[in-house]
Design a protein around this motif. Structure first.
Motif, PDB file in Angstrom:
ATOM      1  N   GLY A 150      27.399  94.054  26.797  1.00 60.86           N
ATOM      2  CA  GLY A 150      26.948  92.716  26.460  1.00 60.86           C
ATOM      3  C   GLY A 150      27.061  92.369  24.994  1.00 60.86           C
ATOM      4  O   GLY A 150      26.901  91.198  24.619  1.00 60.86           O
ATOM      5  N   GLY A 151      27.343  93.354  24.146  1.00 60.82           N
ATOM      6  CA  GLY A 151      27.540  93.072  22.729  1.00 60.82           C
ATOM      7  C   GLY A 151      28.781  92.222  22.518  1.00 60.82           C
ATOM      8  O   GLY A 151      29.738  92.284  23.308  1.00 60.82           O
ATOM      9  N   PRO A 152      28.833  91.421  21.468  1.00 57.43           N
ATOM     10  CA  PRO A 152      29.910  90.452  21.287  1.00 57.43           C
ATOM     11  C   PRO A 152      31.212  91.033  20.760  1.00 57.43           C
ATOM     12  O   PRO A 152      31.214  91.992  19.976  1.00 57.43           O
ATOM     13  N   TRP A 153      32.315  90.435  21.202  1.00 55.16           N
ATOM     14  CA  TRP A 153      33.642  90.654  20.634  1.00 55.16           C
ATOM     15  C   TRP A 153      34.018  89.384  19.877  1.00 55.16           C
ATOM     16  O   TRP A 153      33.851  88.275  20.400  1.00 55.16           O
ATOM     17  N   PHE A 154      34.546  89.567  18.661  1.00 52.49           N
ATOM     18  CA  PHE A 154      34.931  88.417  17.844  1.00 52.49           C
ATOM     19  C   PHE A 154      36.407  88.466  17.464  1.00 52.49           C
ATOM     20  O   PHE A 154      36.940  89.538  17.156  1.00 52.49           O
ATOM     21  N   GLN A 155      37.038  87.326  17.452  1.00 53.93           N
ATOM     22  CA  GLN A 155      38.325  87.163  16.785  1.00 53.93           C
ATOM     23  C   GLN A 155      38.069  86.344  15.524  1.00 53.93           C
ATOM     24  O   GLN A 155      37.006  85.741  15.371  1.00 53.93           O
ATOM     25  N   ASP A 156      39.032  86.348  14.611  1.00 52.66           N
ATOM     26  CA  ASP A 156      38.884  85.624  13.337  1.00 52.66           C
ATOM     27  C   ASP A 156      37.585  86.024  12.633  1.00 52.66           C
ATOM     28  O   ASP A 156      36.891  85.179  12.059  1.00 52.66           O
ATOM     29  N   PHE A 157      37.264  87.318  12.684  1.00 51.48           N
ATOM     30  CA  PHE A 157      36.014  87.778  12.094  1.00 51.48           C
ATOM     31  C   PHE A 157      36.155  88.000  10.604  1.00 51.48           C
ATOM     32  O   PHE A 157      37.109  88.609  10.140  1.00 51.48           O
ATOM     33  N   ASN A 158      35.197  87.486   9.850  1.00 50.68           N
ATOM     34  CA  ASN A 158      35.169  87.612   8.400  1.00 50.68           C
ATOM     35  C   ASN A 158      34.134  88.667   8.024  1.00 50.68           C
ATOM     36  O   ASN A 158      32.934  88.459   8.219  1.00 50.68           O
ATOM     37  N   GLU A 159      34.591  89.800   7.506  1.00 47.50           N
ATOM     38  CA  GLU A 159      33.662  90.883   7.176  1.00 47.50           C
ATOM     39  C   GLU A 159      32.686  90.491   6.072  1.00 47.50           C
ATOM     40  O   GLU A 159      31.559  90.990   6.029  1.00 47.50           O
ATOM     41  N   SER A 160      33.093  89.620   5.179  1.00 46.61           N
ATOM     42  CA  SER A 160      32.226  89.234   4.060  1.00 46.61           C
ATOM     43  C   SER A 160      31.032  88.403   4.518  1.00 46.61           C
ATOM     44  O   SER A 160      29.916  88.573   4.011  1.00 46.61           O
ATOM     45  N   THR A 161      31.272  87.504   5.474  1.00 48.41           N
ATOM     46  CA  THR A 161      30.202  86.617   5.941  1.00 48.41           C
ATOM     47  C   THR A 161      29.585  87.077   7.256  1.00 48.41           C
ATOM     48  O   THR A 161      28.532  86.569   7.660  1.00 48.41           O
ATOM     49  N   GLY A 162      30.240  88.014   7.948  1.00 51.97           N
ATOM     50  CA  GLY A 162      29.738  88.465   9.238  1.00 51.97           C
ATOM     51  C   GLY A 162      29.831  87.414  10.314  1.00 51.97           C
ATOM     52  O   GLY A 162      28.975  87.357  11.210  1.00 51.97           O
ATOM     53  N   THR A 163      30.864  86.574  10.246  1.00 53.34           N
ATOM     54  CA  THR A 163      31.012  85.489  11.214  1.00 53.34           C
ATOM     55  C   THR A 163      32.375  85.542  11.897  1.00 53.34           C
ATOM     56  O   THR A 163      33.358  86.025  11.324  1.00 53.34           O
ATOM     57  N   GLY A 164      32.418  85.036  13.103  1.00 51.90           N
ATOM     58  CA  GLY A 164      33.664  84.978  13.854  1.00 51.90           C
ATOM     59  C   GLY A 164      33.495  84.093  15.073  1.00 51.90           C
ATOM     60  O   GLY A 164      32.467  83.427  15.246  1.00 51.90           O
ATOM     61  N   LEU A 165      34.506  84.103  15.933  1.00 47.23           N
ATOM     62  CA  LEU A 165      34.452  83.358  17.179  1.00 47.23           C
ATOM     63  C   LEU A 165      34.324  84.354  18.322  1.00 47.23           C
ATOM     64  O   LEU A 165      35.194  85.205  18.513  1.00 47.23           O
ATOM     65  N   GLN A 166      33.247  84.254  19.084  1.00 46.13           N
ATOM     66  CA  GLN A 166      33.043  85.207  20.167  1.00 46.13           C
ATOM     67  C   GLN A 166      33.991  84.901  21.320  1.00 46.13           C
ATOM     68  O   GLN A 166      34.033  83.780  21.828  1.00 46.13           O
ATOM     69  N   THR A 167      34.722  85.926  21.771  1.00 50.34           N
ATOM     70  CA  THR A 167      35.715  85.740  22.827  1.00 50.34           C
ATOM     71  C   THR A 167      35.559  86.731  23.978  1.00 50.34           C
ATOM     72  O   THR A 167      36.350  86.696  24.927  1.00 50.34           O
ATOM     73  N   SER A 168      34.565  87.603  23.933  1.00 53.28           N
ATOM     74  CA  SER A 168      34.331  88.542  25.025  1.00 53.28           C
ATOM     75  C   SER A 168      33.009  89.257  24.784  1.00 53.28           C
ATOM     76  O   SER A 168      32.316  88.994  23.789  1.00 53.28           O
ATOM     77  N   VAL A 169      32.689  90.180  25.712  1.00 53.58           N
ATOM     78  CA  VAL A 169      31.523  91.050  25.562  1.00 53.58           C
ATOM     79  C   VAL A 169      31.905  92.460  26.022  1.00 53.58           C
ATOM     80  O   VAL A 169      32.821  92.638  26.829  1.00 53.58           O
ATOM     81  N   ASN A 170      31.223  93.458  25.503  1.00 55.79           N
ATOM     82  CA  ASN A 170      31.423  94.823  25.987  1.00 55.79           C
ATOM     83  C   ASN A 170      31.076  94.877  27.473  1.00 55.79           C
ATOM     84  O   ASN A 170      30.008  94.422  27.874  1.00 55.79           O
ATOM     85  N   SER A 171      31.971  95.465  28.274  1.00 52.81           N
ATOM     86  CA  SER A 171      31.748  95.458  29.708  1.00 52.81           C
ATOM     87  C   SER A 171      31.837  96.832  30.352  1.00 52.81           C
ATOM     88  O   SER A 171      30.867  97.321  30.930  1.00 52.81           O
ATOM     89  N   PHE A 172      33.003  97.499  30.268  1.00 53.52           N
ATOM     90  CA  PHE A 172      33.148  98.765  30.990  1.00 53.52           C
ATOM     91  C   PHE A 172      34.198  99.640  30.345  1.00 53.52           C
ATOM     92  O   PHE A 172      34.950  99.215  29.461  1.00 53.52           O
ATOM     93  N   GLY A 173      34.259 100.886  30.809  1.00 53.84           N
ATOM     94  CA  GLY A 173      35.293 101.816  30.398  1.00 53.84           C
ATOM     95  C   GLY A 173      35.780 102.594  31.602  1.00 53.84           C
ATOM     96  O   GLY A 173      35.035 102.826  32.558  1.00 53.84           O
ATOM     97  N   TYR A 174      37.051 102.964  31.608  1.00 59.69           N
ATOM     98  CA  TYR A 174      37.604 103.774  32.689  1.00 59.69           C
ATOM     99  C   TYR A 174      37.270 105.251  32.455  1.00 59.69           C
ATOM    100  O   TYR A 174      37.417 105.758  31.340  1.00 59.69           O
TER     101      TYR A 174
END
Length: 286
Positions: free
Chosen positions: A236-260
């Motif tokens: 459920g934790g967020p996945w971001f694209q266009d993430f800016n490490e300096s400001t800690g901001t981005g656009l959320q495009t997914s969430v942690n879900s599963f692993g094989y």
């Protein structure tokens, strides 16, 4: 099709229920078999954030997992999620997003509903730190998921949301900030994933992140994939694209879900398409 929703107890006692001791003792929701109707083969090979092998790294981008020390907005918008599942206290992760009601949290579908039942005693703790809630404990007035997850727990649509109650007279994103959300934004992006993994080798006490170039799952789902060794509890934790490490901001495009189970060291997250957008719109209008 209407989105399906569940009732998450909003009684004031829910906030009191989650004492520091209970939060520390909550079990990560992991090593639970995925059972989507239309991906029968996944039953044999995928688990919800099964702990992969390997220890957390501290390398720069790209990296498989390390403590987030960059601060910025993500340190307060992302947080740990706690709830009661089948009589036991469990944990996931989530993130506060920009919304009309200023009260919307995005997470994984299995972090609001699992095995046919909606979780209870649901609370969001942004910026969680080792039993402490520096930005408060936000109880859910309502939890929601996509119709596909609600009906059959289809891993391709493992997206959930919660609308949380005001706390001390404030709405969530007025208090902690919010991240933007993007839908239908494509695959193969540079991504940052955040969460509070609590299964070995992690202990759920701090915020962990992974970063790198994502891939489209070439196996059994339509999800994003990312080299990442986060474990149970980070769901459920967020996945971001266009993430800016300096400001800690981005656009959320997914969430942690599963692993094989047969592909350790990779995390997968659902593609935010039209169904995820419908869920988001339903939540923010609540």
């Amino acid at each position: 099709m209407l989105l399906q929703t569940g009732s998450a107890s909003a009684a004031p006692s829910v906030e009191d229920f989650w004492t520091p001791e209970r939060m520390r003792a909550a079990e990560p929701l992991d090593v639970l078999p995925v059972q989507p109707d239309d991906l029968a083969d996944v039953k044999k090979g995928a688990e919800l954030l099964v702990p992969p092998t390997g220890a957390p790294g501290t390398k720069a981008f790209p990296q498989k997992g390390g403590a987030w020390t960059g601060g910025g907005k993500v340190a307060s918008t992302a947080g740990r999620v706690f709830f009661t599942y089948q009589g036991r206290q469990a944990s996931c992760s989530g993130n506060a997003v920009t919304s009309a009601n200023k009260s919307t949290v995005l997470t994984a579908g299995h972090c609001v509903k699992m095995d046919g039942a909606w979780h209870t005693n649901w609370v969001f703790v942004p910026g969680y730190k080792d039993g402490q809630a520096p930005h408060g404990k936000w109880t859910a007035a309502k939890t929601l998921s996509t119709p596909q997850w609600t009906a059959s727990e289809d891993i391709n649509y493992d997206v959930g949301a919660a609308v949380v109650n005001p706390l001390d007279g404030k709405k969530l994103t007025d208090a902690v900030g919010a991240q933007g959300v993007a839908f239908n934004s494509g695959y193969n992006k540079k991504m940052y994933a955040f969460g509070w993994p609590a299964a070995d080798p992690y202990d759920g006490t701090k915020q962990i992140y992974c970063s790198g170039n994502s891939i489209r799952d070439f196996l059994l789902s339509t999800d994003h994939g990312l080299s990442c060794d986060m474990t149970g509890g980070s769901s459920g934790g967020p996945w971001f694209q266009d993430f800016n490490e300096s400001t800690g901001t981005g656009l959320q495009t997914s969430v942690n879900s599963f692993g094989y189970t047969f592909l350790p060291g990779y995390m997968f997250g659902p593609y935010f398409g039209n169904d995820a957008k419908n869920l988001y719109d339903k939540a923010q209008a609540s």
